[in-house]
Design a protein around this motif. Sequence first.
Motif, PDB file in Angstrom:
ATOM      1  N   UNK A 241       0.840  -1.200   0.000  1.00 49.47           N
ATOM      2  CA  UNK A 241       0.000   0.000   0.000  1.00 49.47           C
ATOM      3  C   UNK A 241       0.873   1.246   0.000  1.00 49.47           C
ATOM      4  N   UNK A 242       1.894   1.238   0.848  1.00 46.07           N
ATOM      5  CA  UNK A 242       2.803   2.384   0.898  1.00 46.07           C
ATOM      6  C   UNK A 242       3.516   2.547  -0.446  1.00 46.07           C
ATOM      7  N   UNK A 243       3.977   1.446  -1.030  1.00 44.97           N
ATOM      8  CA  UNK A 243       4.662   1.530  -2.326  1.00 44.97           C
ATOM      9  C   UNK A 243       3.743   2.068  -3.408  1.00 44.97           C
ATOM     10  N   UNK A 244       2.481   1.648  -3.388  1.00 41.83           N
ATOM     11  CA  UNK A 244       1.534   2.133  -4.398  1.00 41.83           C
ATOM     12  C   UNK A 244       1.370   3.649  -4.297  1.00 41.83           C
ATOM     13  N   UNK A 245       1.155   4.139  -3.083  1.00 45.45           N
ATOM     14  CA  UNK A 245       1.060   5.584  -2.899  1.00 45.45           C
ATOM     15  C   UNK A 245       2.335   6.276  -3.377  1.00 45.45           C
ATOM     16  N   UNK A 246       3.470   5.717  -3.015  1.00 50.88           N
ATOM     17  CA  UNK A 246       4.746   6.340  -3.378  1.00 50.88           C
ATOM     18  C   UNK A 246       4.967   6.353  -4.884  1.00 50.88           C
ATOM     19  N   UNK A 247       4.483   5.329  -5.576  1.00 49.34           N
ATOM     20  CA  UNK A 247       4.634   5.319  -7.031  1.00 49.34           C
ATOM     21  C   UNK A 247       3.876   6.471  -7.667  1.00 49.34           C
ATOM     22  N   UNK A 248       2.673   6.756  -7.155  1.00 51.03           N
ATOM     23  CA  UNK A 248       1.918   7.883  -7.691  1.00 51.03           C
ATOM     24  C   UNK A 248       2.601   9.209  -7.366  1.00 51.03           C
ATOM     25  N   UNK A 249       3.135   9.327  -6.157  1.00 54.76           N
ATOM     26  CA  UNK A 249       3.831  10.560  -5.780  1.00 54.76           C
ATOM     27  C   UNK A 249       5.065  10.750  -6.648  1.00 54.76           C
ATOM     28  N   UNK A 250       5.812   9.679  -6.860  1.00 54.87           N
ATOM     29  CA  UNK A 250       7.005   9.756  -7.700  1.00 54.87           C
ATOM     30  C   UNK A 250       6.638  10.157  -9.120  1.00 54.87           C
ATOM     31  N   UNK A 251       5.457   9.725  -9.577  1.00 52.97           N
ATOM     32  CA  UNK A 251       5.002  10.061 -10.924  1.00 52.97           C
ATOM     33  C   UNK A 251       4.494  11.491 -11.033  1.00 52.97           C
ATOM     34  N   UNK A 252       4.365  12.180  -9.893  1.00 54.10           N
ATOM     35  CA  UNK A 252       3.989  13.593  -9.951  1.00 54.10           C
ATOM     36  C   UNK A 252       2.785  13.996  -9.146  1.00 54.10           C
TER      37      UNK A 252
ATOM     38  N   UNK B 288       2.321   7.716   5.822  1.00 53.41           N
ATOM     39  CA  UNK B 288       3.704   7.230   5.763  1.00 53.41           C
ATOM     40  C   UNK B 288       4.295   7.483   4.385  1.00 53.41           C
ATOM     41  N   UNK B 289       3.486   7.270   3.348  1.00 48.81           N
ATOM     42  CA  UNK B 289       3.969   7.491   1.986  1.00 48.81           C
ATOM     43  C   UNK B 289       4.102   8.969   1.658  1.00 48.81           C
TER      44      UNK B 289
END
Length: 325
Positions: free
Chosen positions: A66-77, A115-116
């Motif tokens: 779940x944290x990684x999924x959120x972080x992927x969207x944040x990393x994408x912008x 957390x993300x």
Amino acid sequence: LKPGTSWPRVCCLSLSFSSMYLASLRRAVRILDGGMGVLLPKLGVPKDPILWSARALVDNKHHPAVVRAHQQFIKAGASAIIANSYAVIPGYLRKADLVGEASRLCELAGRLAREAAGPPGAADSALVLGSLPPLIDSYRADLLLPKLEAEQWYAMMARAMQPHVDAFVAETMSCPDEAMCAVAGLSQALPEAKAWVCFTVDSSGRCRDGTAFCDAVRALSDFSNVSGVGVNCCVPEAVELAMASLDTDSKAFDFASRVERVVYANAYPVSHSEGLEYDTENFDDEAVRDDLGADRYAEMAASWASREKLPFTVIGGGCGLLPSP
């Protein structure tokens, strides 16, 4: 909630937005994330036709996903993310005998999103929104809980997520009654909390019970805790049809002009949610449209942000829209 400053590459389509759109929209639009429920299985969470995205909350070993999924969207912008509480609803939890876990799961969803996102208020932290979803199933205006029961459930969700979120989004609301239960429940639990409210519209631009979008927006205009309105979980082509109705209703238009305007369409065909009684247990989340590529969605998103009247200030992706590599 002020518009942000970045534009993501989103989409099961893996959308990439061109530099042309980046330059023109960067200063005007806050970017919202995309479809968690479709992304999580791609990160190792088993597909679950009963609990859907809540499976990642129920099983401790999937919390990092779940944290990684959120972080992927944040990393994408994305500069705003929605906590993974969409499936923490009685319509799903009753089937798994998990109703008693609802508050804990909502708190967990908020905590993992925070957390993300990073510490609240930090310059580089994403905004975290708590999801207040349909309580039985999506698109189903015929399956609403009784008003008091619905308001109590939304109040529980809000209280549980409150320590971790900046605001809330009542999303995929099928009709005004459903939306008003969500904002009323939020107000009862947290009188000072704010929420965006997004309606799911059909291919004609009307709410799923047939209500005109302008009527749905007008119904929210007297709620002081509504800080944004918009549309989500619909075919992209329906967005302009919904917004056009605001031109015919001065009260709805005026209200929409004073709050955030939010849009996040999905990647599925009309048949995904029309002409049938939608049921998540029979939902094929990989069945995205083959005529809606990255460039086409980018063009639509750019047009939503640059509308002459009531341009959208928050734009993201719905189901089937994932962060690009």
